[in-house]
Design a protein around this motif. Structure first.
Motif, mmCIF file in Angstrom:
data_model
loop_
_atom_site.group_PDB
_atom_site.id
_atom_site.type_symbol
_atom_site.label_atom_id
_atom_site.label_comp_id
_atom_site.label_asym_id
_atom_site.label_seq_id
_atom_site.Cartn_x
_atom_site.Cartn_y
_atom_site.Cartn_z
ATOM 1 N N PHE A 154 -37.490 -4.356 -9.924
ATOM 2 C CA PHE A 154 -37.378 -5.041 -8.643
ATOM 3 C C PHE A 154 -37.078 -6.522 -8.870
ATOM 4 O O PHE A 154 -37.673 -7.160 -9.745
ATOM 5 N N THR A 155 -36.171 -7.048 -8.080
ATOM 6 C CA THR A 155 -35.876 -8.480 -8.089
ATOM 7 C C THR A 155 -36.118 -9.027 -6.690
ATOM 8 O O THR A 155 -35.675 -8.433 -5.699
ATOM 9 N N VAL A 156 -36.823 -10.153 -6.620
ATOM 10 C CA VAL A 156 -37.153 -10.792 -5.345
ATOM 11 C C VAL A 156 -36.491 -12.155 -5.304
ATOM 12 O O VAL A 156 -36.591 -12.936 -6.259
ATOM 13 N N ARG A 157 -35.811 -12.442 -4.213
ATOM 14 C CA ARG A 157 -35.117 -13.720 -4.040
ATOM 15 C C ARG A 157 -35.646 -14.433 -2.797
ATOM 16 O O ARG A 157 -35.798 -13.812 -1.740
ATOM 17 N N MET A 158 -35.901 -15.756 -2.954
ATOM 18 C CA MET A 158 -36.431 -16.578 -1.877
ATOM 19 C C MET A 158 -35.342 -17.513 -1.348
ATOM 20 O O MET A 158 -34.351 -17.786 -2.027
ATOM 21 N N PRO A 159 -35.510 -18.034 -0.140
ATOM 22 C CA PRO A 159 -34.474 -18.891 0.454
ATOM 23 C C PRO A 159 -34.244 -20.200 -0.282
ATOM 24 O O PRO A 159 -33.179 -20.802 -0.142
ATOM 25 N N ASP A 160 -35.209 -20.682 -1.092
ATOM 26 C CA ASP A 160 -35.017 -21.928 -1.836
ATOM 27 C C ASP A 160 -34.298 -21.690 -3.159
ATOM 28 O O ASP A 160 -34.143 -22.613 -3.968
#
Length: 340
Positions: free
Chosen positions: A176-182
């Motif tokens: 799993f890869t999680v990406r944030m808006p920053d």
């Protein structure tokens, strides 16, 4: 439709100067015959009458003198004893006398005093499910993108920057890869020992297009217990028992550019049924989606652990068809399962 967390004590020893009463004696006679020692008392003022001198034997005189207070002489540069707190002093007052260590940090903190930074953890669950925990205290109410085996989902953190999702995995180890808006991103793995016990079919789409994944188990028709869809999703326990499959709906529409999905899970070794599950993709035409282009994809796992991904592009019928249903046929293969 069916309703849908050392104090040192300084001891100063005084060097006392011990005084002694000195009797000044006048010696008379020769050296061979010593005269008796007599205390000579000389009057201070001759004009005033004084008492007649009296010769006394010095050895017969006993004098008692009150001891003179002797000052304590401290050595030079003697240390000063610290003031110790009384045993009965309040605990906070005693603790206040200790020097607290100074904590120096350059790490940014959230409004709740938690250090900023993205952390992602996973935990395997029954039914080849993965509990995904996401936390970034400095990104509350933020749009989150989760990627897994061709599946893209959007979620939203709460005010504390926390998001939890239970996701059906398509392969093991599940990555799993999680990406944030920053721009921050983090990845995590989860091993799933039971992944081979299930077949999975997923439908993922962009924007809120009201797509639905339907599974008709063992000859079921609309409204039957074997009709599995968002209004009758089933449970992982049902699949573990070999009674049938379950549907998981993922993603949120409360963010910009939402990405949503529905995933159907079916146990490969069932206990009953005729061995066929018919799958279809449907969409109700609404005022929100009518006439819009739609980007979607299907995902299907096989017994070897591979995942087949097919991209889809289609247009929802015009707004004059609001209330109707769009049925996408022949996009998903029916599941053929050998019964025991």
């Amino acid at each position: 439709m069916i309703s849908k967390p050392k104090a040192a004590i300084a001891l100063t020893v005084g060097l006392g100067i011990v005084g002694s009463a000195a009797l000044y004696m006048q010696a008379g006679g020769s050296a061979e015959t010593p005269a008796p020692r007599v205390a000579a008392i000389t009057p201070v003022a001759p004009a005033a009458p004084e008492p007649m001198p009296v010769a006394l034997d010095a050895e017969a005189v006993t004098t008692e003198t009150a001891p003179t207070p002797v000052p304590i002489i401290a050595p030079m540069n003697a240390p000063v004893a610290p003031t110790l707190p009384m045993p009965g002093a309040a605990r906070p007052e005693r603790l206040a006398q200790a020097d607290a260590p100074e904590i120096v940090t350059d790490q940014a903190l959230s409004p709740f005093g938690l250090p900023c930074g993205l952390t992602v953890t996973t935990e395997a669950r029954p039914g080849a499910m993965v509990a995904l925990d996401i936390m970034d205290p400095c990104q509350g109410n933020a749009r989150v993108v989760v990627e897994h085996s061709g599946l893209n989902l959007t979620g939203q953190t709460d005010v504390m920057g926390i998001l939890t999702m239970d996701i059906p995995a398509f392969e093991s180890p599940a990555f799993f890869t999680v990406r944030m808006p920053d721009g921050a991103s983090a990845s995590a793995l989860a091993g799933l020992p039971d992944i081979g016990d299930y077949t999975r079919v997923g439908l993922q789409w962009n924007e809120d297009r009201a797509l639905e994944l339907h599974a008709m188990e063992f000859g079921a028709t609309y409204g039957d217990p074997g009709h599995i869809w968002r209004e009758n999703p089933g449970t992982p326990a049902r699949a573990e028992a070999g009674e049938g499959g379950f549907l998981t709906r993922l993603g949120t529409t409360d963010v910009d550019a939402p990405m949503l999905a529905e995933i159907y899970t079916f146990p490969r070794d069932t206990l009953n049924g005729d061995g066929t599950v018919r799958l279809s993709i449907e969409a109700e035409v609404t005022e929100a989606n009518c006439g819009h282009d739609t980007l979607a994809r299907t995902l299907e796992s096989d017994e070897e652990g591979a995942v087949a991904v097919i991209e889809l592009t289609f247009t929802v019928p015009g707004c004059d068809a609001v209330g109707d249903y769009l049925v996408l046929q022949n996009l998903l293969q029916d599941l053929r399962v050998a019964t025991n």
